[in-house]
Design a protein around this motif. Structure first.
Motif, PDB file in Angstrom:
ATOM      1  N   ASN A 528       0.917  -1.048  -0.185  1.00  0.00           N
ATOM      2  CA  ASN A 528      -0.149  -0.324  -0.220  1.00  0.00           C
ATOM      3  C   ASN A 528       1.239   0.964  -0.289  1.00  0.00           C
ATOM      4  O   ASN A 528       0.380   2.190  -0.194  1.00  0.00           O
ATOM      5  CB  ASN A 528      -1.091  -0.085   1.385  1.00  0.00           C
ATOM      6  CG  ASN A 528      -2.240  -0.638   1.067  1.00  0.00           C
ATOM      7  OD1 ASN A 528      -2.259  -1.441   0.017  1.00  0.00           O
ATOM      8  ND2 ASN A 528      -2.260  -2.063   2.160  1.00  0.00           N
ATOM      9  N   THR A 529       2.373   0.999   0.097  1.00  0.00           N
ATOM     10  CA  THR A 529       2.990   2.550   0.260  1.00  0.00           C
ATOM     11  C   THR A 529       3.898   2.117  -1.018  1.00  0.00           C
ATOM     12  O   THR A 529       4.602   1.688  -0.881  1.00  0.00           O
ATOM     13  CB  THR A 529       3.719   2.180   1.412  1.00  0.00           C
ATOM     14  OG1 THR A 529       2.416   2.152   2.733  1.00  0.00           O
ATOM     15  CG2 THR A 529       4.423   3.689   1.992  1.00  0.00           C
ATOM     16  N   LEU A 541       6.799   9.490   0.862  1.00  0.00           N
ATOM     17  CA  LEU A 541       5.823   7.966   0.947  1.00  0.00           C
ATOM     18  C   LEU A 541       4.736   8.293   0.171  1.00  0.00           C
ATOM     19  O   LEU A 541       3.780   9.613   0.979  1.00  0.00           O
ATOM     20  CB  LEU A 541       5.578   7.533   2.581  1.00  0.00           C
ATOM     21  CG  LEU A 541       7.020   7.556   3.770  1.00  0.00           C
ATOM     22  CD1 LEU A 541       6.505   6.948   4.634  1.00  0.00           C
ATOM     23  CD2 LEU A 541       7.669   6.180   2.434  1.00  0.00           C
ATOM     24  N   TRP A 542       4.341   7.610  -0.723  1.00  0.00           N
ATOM     25  CA  TRP A 542       2.846   8.050  -1.305  1.00  0.00           C
ATOM     26  C   TRP A 542       1.866   7.029  -0.531  1.00  0.00           C
ATOM     27  O   TRP A 542       2.245   5.569  -1.165  1.00  0.00           O
ATOM     28  CB  TRP A 542       3.090   7.788  -2.679  1.00  0.00           C
ATOM     29  CG  TRP A 542       4.009   8.632  -3.018  1.00  0.00           C
ATOM     30  CD1 TRP A 542       5.504   8.486  -3.114  1.00  0.00           C
ATOM     31  CD2 TRP A 542       3.608  10.120  -4.448  1.00  0.00           C
ATOM     32  NE1 TRP A 542       5.812   9.377  -3.514  1.00  0.00           N
ATOM     33  CE2 TRP A 542       5.280  10.174  -4.190  1.00  0.00           C
ATOM     34  CE3 TRP A 542       2.802  10.424  -4.562  1.00  0.00           C
ATOM     35  CZ2 TRP A 542       5.492  11.636  -5.084  1.00  0.00           C
ATOM     36  CZ3 TRP A 542       3.000  11.504  -5.314  1.00  0.00           C
ATOM     37  CH2 TRP A 542       4.341  12.426  -5.230  1.00  0.00           C
ATOM     38  N   ASP A 543       0.147   6.955  -0.752  1.00  0.00           N
ATOM     39  CA  ASP A 543      -0.562   5.958  -0.509  1.00  0.00           C
ATOM     40  C   ASP A 543      -1.194   5.649  -2.147  1.00  0.00           C
ATOM     41  O   ASP A 543      -1.770   6.648  -2.827  1.00  0.00           O
ATOM     42  CB  ASP A 543      -1.921   6.486   0.378  1.00  0.00           C
ATOM     43  CG  ASP A 543      -2.428   5.550   1.246  1.00  0.00           C
ATOM     44  OD1 ASP A 543      -2.673   4.155   0.624  1.00  0.00           O
ATOM     45  OD2 ASP A 543      -3.407   5.876   1.864  1.00  0.00           O
ATOM     46  N   GLY A 554      -0.775  14.384  -4.355  1.00  0.00           N
ATOM     47  CA  GLY A 554       1.321  14.294  -3.668  1.00  0.00           C
ATOM     48  C   GLY A 554       1.254  13.350  -2.633  1.00  0.00           C
ATOM     49  O   GLY A 554      -0.258  12.802  -1.957  1.00  0.00           O
ATOM     50  N   PRO A 555       2.067  13.263  -2.206  1.00  0.00           N
ATOM     51  CA  PRO A 555       2.843  11.968  -1.129  1.00  0.00           C
ATOM     52  C   PRO A 555       2.054  12.623   0.300  1.00  0.00           C
ATOM     53  O   PRO A 555       1.928  13.795   0.569  1.00  0.00           O
ATOM     54  CB  PRO A 555       4.557  12.535  -1.149  1.00  0.00           C
ATOM     55  CG  PRO A 555       4.462  14.105  -1.724  1.00  0.00           C
ATOM     56  CD  PRO A 555       3.810  14.350  -2.333  1.00  0.00           C
ATOM     57  N   ALA A 556       2.320  11.947   1.041  1.00  0.00           N
ATOM     58  CA  ALA A 556       1.332  11.873   2.154  1.00  0.00           C
ATOM     59  C   ALA A 556       2.328  11.865   3.259  1.00  0.00           C
ATOM     60  O   ALA A 556       2.005  12.606   4.132  1.00  0.00           O
ATOM     61  CB  ALA A 556       1.092  10.321   2.843  1.00  0.00           C
ATOM     62  N   VAL A 557       4.124  11.844   3.091  1.00  0.00           N
ATOM     63  CA  VAL A 557       4.929  12.301   4.133  1.00  0.00           C
ATOM     64  C   VAL A 557       6.120  12.319   3.096  1.00  0.00           C
ATOM     65  O   VAL A 557       6.762  11.479   1.712  1.00  0.00           O
ATOM     66  CB  VAL A 557       5.107  11.147   4.875  1.00  0.00           C
ATOM     67  CG1 VAL A 557       5.687  11.568   6.303  1.00  0.00           C
ATOM     68  CG2 VAL A 557       3.729  10.658   5.702  1.00  0.00           C
ATOM     69  N   GLU A 558       6.616  13.472   3.780  1.00  0.00           N
ATOM     70  CA  GLU A 558       8.133  13.760   2.846  1.00  0.00           C
ATOM     71  C   GLU A 558       8.787  14.279   4.155  1.00  0.00           C
ATOM     72  O   GLU A 558       8.538  14.357   5.493  1.00  0.00           O
ATOM     73  CB  GLU A 558       8.368  15.001   2.075  1.00  0.00           C
ATOM     74  CG  GLU A 558       7.570  14.962   1.236  1.00  0.00           C
ATOM     75  CD  GLU A 558       7.873  16.297   0.058  1.00  0.00           C
ATOM     76  OE1 GLU A 558       8.192  16.936   0.488  1.00  0.00           O
ATOM     77  OE2 GLU A 558       7.409  16.294  -1.325  1.00  0.00           O
TER      78      GLU A 558
END
Length: 699
Positions: A528-529, A541-543, A554-558
């Motif tokens: 999923n990631t 990190l992308w969902d 956009g990415p979930a976390v950077e």
């Protein structure tokens, strides 16, 4: 030598010469006509001037006559009347006006004569220029005639050459027909060989399935036998303990026999009673003799008497129990429960064969195979999980598949593999360089990322390409597969876009735009990631679920824990951690839950070996599936291996890495095989090296 010239060539050249003559003469016709008109006007003006001169002479004579008459009239003034004087004056004025008009006409005619002279000089100059041009045209005609002669000779030569070429083409066509028939025959033979190979592979797969099934059945039977033996032992021990005491007390009290004879009699009666009880209770007959014999041996050992344990037919457990050493604290049954059980023991196979999994992993000094397989440089490596292959790609537009366990087993069993053997299979079809390669999660397909803005999917079994994935507007730099779904793959490109592909249909299902240039990507084991590394040192990190639905842009976390570009990302044995390699010459273990660095791996003299343009270098690092080894390539040609077992009990890869030396150029990719029996490394010069990790056999 007279050369016959075809009529059509002569006609064409004649028409061209006529056209050239008309083209060159047309501008001069108007000039010659103007010149003729000017000459005609000049002659007319000269005639007019002559007439005017005659009229002027006549007027001068008349004027002289008039003056003479005036003089006579002056003499005869006295005799002339006033009326005659006025008439004479009038005539004088009229004549003066006519004379002035004649002078004006003469001046005008002179001006026209001067203009006509100028026009005549200009016409003469134009005639001279036209004559020069005509001479040039005649020279050009002469030159064209010479070219016509040379063209005729060249035409004859060309005709002879064409006749010779026609003969050669005819012979080549006949050879082509022969080659086509040979090709068809080879295709048929190849098809037959492929079908035969597929049948052999299917047969091998069937045999392997049968062997696996037999292995599972044998293990299950061995476990059941061990459980039945344990139950039998417990029942026999319980019966022995109760009957031994009763029988010994009765015989000791009723007769005065010696203790040894009492013991023997007690043992015999206990054995018979135990056998009867086991048979009556419905326990297995296979271990009945073993249990009774073990009980007798144990009873005799308790009294210090050696009792012979006869071997029953088929009583393997009894033989083991009888052969085992006995004391007051251990029984033969206990020794049998501790016996090591293996598939070879159950199937009765010899114990001399050595398997891959029974070998201790030892880092070698030199590779057992080294081959220049990618001219121009190698880009990446990928291991088939599950499977026994390692894929390599490079700038020569080819993906090679290496059969690592087979070569490793051959090395271990003493078969000389040598360094001349090439890859098992070569996959072609890409136009430009291949930047990255990956297997699908089932190991049945290989995906190559190309610098020609496309990706290609090959079938591992047949080697045929299944799809060509297009959609990127720049070179593709990374590719990864879904660890849970063999139909999904990901790619990143220099067009700052991440694409999700449906491999079953061969097209893109989702595009994720990036604000930063991606250099590498992977999909985490949870499926999923998506993790991407960027040239500015950021890890994002992308969902994938939001990306599939189109709800995330956009990415979930950077996180930016590195000051320089990210060169490689790799999964670890943990579902929450990643390996990150950067141009700052560090390898970090990155925790996705806390978004921080858990551990940093450094070494003296270590600098990450990369391939690619300046500032966008890429490499391949890897952790073994058992989590023991981490490998990375160095720019000086060394292969750095961190071993978790060398940490003196501290763990966490605390010891310095071991350095393997073989490559002459920067090592840009390294990967472990599925069973950690082979380490594959590749350098910037295109050399792929395979290192055997199988050392001494573990008992």
């Amino acid at each position: 030598m007279d050369v016959h010239c075809p009529s059509w060539i002569s006609e064409v050249i004649f028409v061209d010469l006529c056209r050239l003559e008309s083209t060159q003469k047309t501008p001069f016709k108007s000039m010659f006509e103007d010149h003729g008109r000017c000459l005609q006007q000049l002659r007319e003006q000269q005639v007019r001037l002559t007439q005017l001169d005659k009229e002027g002479a006549e007027l001068r004579e008349e004027n002289a006559n008039l003056h003479a008459r005036v003089a006579e009239m002056d003499k005869d003034r006295g005799n002339v009347t006033e009326a005659e004087v006025k008439a004479a004056q009038t005539d004088i004025h009229r004549l003066e006006k006519e004379v002035s008009q004649l002078y004006k006409d003469k001046s005008r005619l002179l001006e026209e004569l001067v203009a006509a002279g100028g026009d005549l000089s200009n016409a003469k100059k134009q005639v001279q220029a036209l004559e020069a041009l005509l001479s040039q045209s005649q020279a050009r005609v002469t030159e064209l005639q010479g070219q016509l002669a040379s063209t005729s000779s060249a035409l004859a030569h060309e005709r002879a050459s064409r006749e010779a070429a026609t003969e050669e083409i005819a012979s080549a066509l006949s050879g082509r027909e022969v080659a086509l028939s040979e090709t068809e025959r080879l295709k048929r033979e190849n098809g037959m060989l492929v079908r035969r190979l597929v049948e052999l592979k299917e047969g091998e797969i069937g045999r392997m399935n049968e062997i696996n099934k037999l292995h599972e059945e044998a293990l299950e039977q061995a476990i059941n036998m061990r459980r039945e033996a344990a139950s039998d032992r417990e029942a026999v021990e319980l019966i022995r303990a109760r009957l031994m005491g009763m029988t010994f007390d009765q015989q000791a009290s009723s007769s005065g026999t010696a203790p040894c004879k009492a013991v023997e009699a007690a043992a015999g009666s206990v054995q018979a009673a135990a056998a009867a009880m086991v048979s009556a209770c419905g326990l297995g007959s296979v271990l009945s003799g073993a249990s009774s014999t073990a009980a007798a041996a144990s009873t005799a050992s308790n009294y210090g008497t050696a009792v012979a344990a006869p071997l029953q037919p088929g009583g393997t457990a009894a033989a083991v129990a009888a052969a085992a050493p006995t004391n007051n604290n251990s029984t033969a049954a206990g020794d049998f429960s501790k016996a090591r059980l293996s598939l070879k023991d159950v199937m009765g196979l010899p114990q001399g064969a050595t398997s891959v999994l029974s070998c201790e992993r030892v880092l070698p000094r030199q590779p057992y195979k080294s081959l220049l397989s990618h001219k121009g440089g190698c880009s990446s490596l990928a291991a088939q999980i599950p499977g026994c292959l390692i894929a390599s790609c490079g700038l020569n537009s080819v993906v090679h598949l290496w059969d690592c366990p087979n070569q490793g087993l051959g090395l271990m069993s003493g078969i000389a593999t040598g360094s001349s053997g090439g890859p098992q299979q070569s996959l072609q079809g890409m136009i430009g360089a291949i930047s990255d390669v990956a297997f699908t999660c089932d190991g049945m397909q290989v995906i190559g990322a190309g610098a020609d803005k496309s990706l290609k999917v090959w079938d591992v079994t047949s080697g045929q390409d299944r799809h060509t994935l297009t959609g990127h507007s720049a070179g593709v730099t990374g590719v990864a597969s879904d660890p849970l779904d063999n139909r999904v793959a990901l790619s990143c490109s220099e067009d700052r876009c991440i694409k999700m592909w449906d491999l079953s249909r061969g097209y893109s299902v989702r595009s994720l735009p990036c604000t930063k240039m991606p250099s590498c990507l992977i999909m985490v084991k949870d499926g999923n990631t998506i993790a991407t590394g960027h040239v500015d040192g950021t890890v994002s990190l992308w969902d994938s679920r939001q990306a599939a639905r189109g709800s995330g842009s956009g990415p979930a976390v950077e996180s930016r824990d590195h000051a320089q570009a990210i060169c490689a990302l790799s999964c670890t044995t943990s579902d929450t951690q990643l390996l990150v390699a950067s141009k700052d010459n560090t390898i970090t273990v990155w925790d996705m839950r806390n978004m921080n660095v858990v551990r940093t791996l450094r070494a003296t003299g270590f600098s990450v070996g990369t391939i690619g343009s300046m500032g966008r270098g890429r490499c391949k690092i890897d952790m073994s599936v058992d989590g023991r080894f981490i490998v990375a390539g160095c720019s000086d040609g060394g292969v750095y291996v961190w071993d978790d077992d060398r940490g003196a009990g501290k763990g966490g890869f605390s010891s310095p890495p071991l350095v393997l030396r073989h490559h002459k150029e920067a090592v840009v990719a390294a990967a472990w095989s599925n069973d950690v029996s082979v380490l594959a490394t590749a350098d910037k010069g295109g050399t792929v090296a395979l290192w055997s990790m199988m050392g001494k056999v573990v008992a």
